[in-house]
Design a protein around this motif. Structure first.
Motif, PDB file in Angstrom:
ATOM      1  N   PRO A 397     -27.622  -4.748  47.419  1.00  0.00           N
ATOM      2  CA  PRO A 397     -27.649  -6.443  47.433  1.00  0.00           C
ATOM      3  C   PRO A 397     -26.338  -7.075  47.507  1.00  0.00           C
ATOM      4  O   PRO A 397     -25.840  -8.061  48.459  1.00  0.00           O
ATOM      5  CB  PRO A 397     -28.478  -7.060  46.368  1.00  0.00           C
ATOM      6  N   LEU A 398     -25.450  -6.550  46.873  1.00  0.00           N
ATOM      7  CA  LEU A 398     -23.964  -7.040  46.602  1.00  0.00           C
ATOM      8  C   LEU A 398     -23.421  -6.697  48.129  1.00  0.00           C
ATOM      9  O   LEU A 398     -22.739  -7.622  48.534  1.00  0.00           O
ATOM     10  CB  LEU A 398     -23.333  -6.647  45.379  1.00  0.00           C
ATOM     11  N   LEU A 399     -23.318  -5.624  48.367  1.00  0.00           N
ATOM     12  CA  LEU A 399     -22.691  -5.167  49.968  1.00  0.00           C
ATOM     13  C   LEU A 399     -23.287  -5.946  50.749  1.00  0.00           C
ATOM     14  O   LEU A 399     -22.908  -6.264  51.906  1.00  0.00           O
ATOM     15  CB  LEU A 399     -22.665  -3.623  50.096  1.00  0.00           C
ATOM     16  N   THR A 400     -24.528  -6.228  50.723  1.00  0.00           N
ATOM     17  CA  THR A 400     -25.344  -6.959  51.708  1.00  0.00           C
ATOM     18  C   THR A 400     -24.734  -8.379  51.830  1.00  0.00           C
ATOM     19  O   THR A 400     -24.432  -8.944  52.984  1.00  0.00           O
ATOM     20  CB  THR A 400     -26.866  -6.838  51.793  1.00  0.00           C
ATOM     21  N   LEU A 401     -24.611  -8.968  50.773  1.00  0.00           N
ATOM     22  CA  LEU A 401     -24.041 -10.422  50.746  1.00  0.00           C
ATOM     23  C   LEU A 401     -22.685 -10.501  51.346  1.00  0.00           C
ATOM     24  O   LEU A 401     -22.200 -11.300  52.108  1.00  0.00           O
ATOM     25  CB  LEU A 401     -24.046 -10.758  49.205  1.00  0.00           C
ATOM     26  N   GLY A 402     -21.991  -9.376  50.991  1.00  0.00           N
ATOM     27  CA  GLY A 402     -20.354  -9.223  51.543  1.00  0.00           C
ATOM     28  C   GLY A 402     -20.361  -9.015  52.934  1.00  0.00           C
ATOM     29  O   GLY A 402     -19.623  -9.717  53.787  1.00  0.00           O
ATOM     30  N   GLY A 403     -21.316  -8.180  53.647  1.00  0.00           N
ATOM     31  CA  GLY A 403     -21.364  -7.835  54.867  1.00  0.00           C
ATOM     32  C   GLY A 403     -21.689  -9.326  55.573  1.00  0.00           C
ATOM     33  O   GLY A 403     -21.191  -9.556  56.818  1.00  0.00           O
ATOM     34  N   TRP A 404     -22.849  -9.803  55.110  1.00  0.00           N
ATOM     35  CA  TRP A 404     -23.418 -11.009  56.008  1.00  0.00           C
ATOM     36  C   TRP A 404     -22.261 -12.106  55.896  1.00  0.00           C
ATOM     37  O   TRP A 404     -22.115 -12.847  56.916  1.00  0.00           O
ATOM     38  CB  TRP A 404     -24.573 -11.342  55.473  1.00  0.00           C
TER      39      TRP A 404
END
Length: 420
Positions: A397-404
């Motif tokens: 989820p953290l990497l998803t937030l950063g990626g988006w």
């Protein structure tokens, strides 16, 4: 007897694809962009590099994880899971942008060498192109990967320039940590140039491809079919490698901005049209040592970046057509892959022979990269979150937030570019 103790690898042993990718981001065309920003705005836009670091690190970590988990590059995942028209459009635009970028980088390297060793610039262009292709084709992957890793040390030339120049530390620190932005056309174009130079599609393909190469070198399976106990350490290695690599990239870029702000901008030089011009302009202001360090840095980063640009194009094209690919393969085992490397570099050499304005070439390269990055980042995020592709190892989820967040910022940057 007591069980053998597990030995942890030294931190520098985990560095590889992320470090090389980050260093390649500071290619000669990038040096030209950062030099222009420092000369034109002083320390006023240094903050963009500080706040841009987590954006680049996030999207590169996503790409690296896709390669490590699936054992396939970005283009191959696109070919298997998304419409063919999307794949062809992405690969075509990437190839065009990379050839233009290679040409601009070779030209900047040749101009820099001509400043240090007077001679015909076009001959130097051809020399650098042939050397880059020769190393990439004829050296074994282990030796070539080692050369790329150690060649990143050339970037310290830009760090040294800052210590040679007289930099007002307080003003530089304030420009780095405190955002300030005037909504003028020049500022908007500089913002687009910085993010367009920093977050480039060729970096996505290269780092994912290099993670696949590393698996082949170590004879390990993709993480999605490996035992669960392997996933944690490998993903931790990717995080460390990517954070250090992208951090290194942004620190060097920041030092270039600071060095040119403290020298060129402080003495009224506000227009720089190439990295080589930035090096030449430093000589009467900061002295011969700063000039030589800057020029040598351009050549060193070019020798690192040109193979990465050509290699990322070769990964994309080969994966799109299902050809055998990889620097760990011998030339006779992957003829088409190495042919793309040679042809992309030859195209860059030809651009210099046609006497095309290097800054105009960089402008159109930035246009293509700026327009290509947002949709490619959207697709990359969809791949990374797709359980059919990534199985149990979709991104956190953290990497998803950063990626988006990174994708949204690049979308906004592209919109600003089109409007301005």
């Amino acid at each position: 007897m007591s069980p053998p103790r597990k030995t942890r690898r030294p931190w520098y042993k985990v560095l590889g694809p992320g470090l090389v990718t980050g260093a390649a981001d500071d290619d000669p065309s990038g040096v030209g962009t950062y030099s222009q920003v420092g000369a034109q705005f002083g320390y006023g836009m240094a903050w963009t590099l500080f706040f841009g670091f987590p954006l680049l690190a996030s999207i590169q970590a996503v790409c690296a994880q896709i390669g490590a988990v699936t054992g396939k590059g970005i283009a191959q995942n696109l070919r298997q899971h998304y419409p063919p028209l999307l794949l062809r459009g992405v690969v075509t635009l990437l190839l065009i942008a990379n050839v233009i970028n290679i040409g601009a980088d070779l030209g900047a390297m040749a101009e820099s060498l001509a400043l240090l060793l007077p001679g015909p610039a076009l001959a130097y262009v051809a020399l650098f192109g042939v050397v880059s292709v020769g190393l990439e084709i004829w050296l074994s992957y282990d030796r070539y990967a080692g050369i790329l890793k150690w060649s990143t040390l050339s970037l310290f030339a830009y760090v040294a320039v800052v210590f040679v120049a007289r930099v007002p530390a307080g003003e530089a620190l304030r420009g780095t940590l405190v955002p300030s932005f005037r909504f003028g056309q020049d500022e908007a174009m500089a913002l687009v140039a910085i993010f367009g130079t920093t977050i480039s599609p060729y970096l996505f393909f290269w780092q994912a491809g290099q993670e696949v190469e590393e698996q082949r070198r170590r004879h390990v399976k993709p993480l999605m079919v490996s035992p669960r106990r392997m996933a944690g350490p490998e993903l931790a290695r990717i995080r460390t490698d990517t954070l250090i690599g992208m951090g290194f990239s942004h620190i060097v870029a920041l030092f270039i901005v600071v060095a040119t702000a403290a020298t060129l901008h402080a003495h009224g030089v506000t227009r720089i049209e190439s990295a080589a011009q930035a090096a030449g302009a430093l000589r009467p202001i900061a002295g011969d040592l700063a000039f030589a360090l800057f020029a040598v840095g351009i050549i060193g980063t070019g020798l690192l970046a040109v193979p990465v640009l050509a290699g990322s194009a070769a990964y994309a094209v080969s994966e799109a057509f299902g050809w055998a690919e990889g620097l760990n393969r011998r030339p006779r085992e992957a003829r088409a892959f190495y042919a793309v490397i040679a042809l992309a570099t030859a195209g860059g050499i030809a651009l210099n022979l046609l006497a095309i304005d290097p800054m105009r070439a960089l402008y159109w390269s930035a246009v293509v990269n700026g327009l290509l990055a947002p949709p490619l980042m959207v697709v990359t995020m969809l791949i990374a979150r797709n359980p059919r592709v990534m199985h149990r190892l979709t991104i956190s989820p953290l990497l998803t937030l950063g990626g988006w967040l990174s994708t949204a910022v690049m979308g906004l940057v592209a919109l600003v570019f089109l409007l301005s």
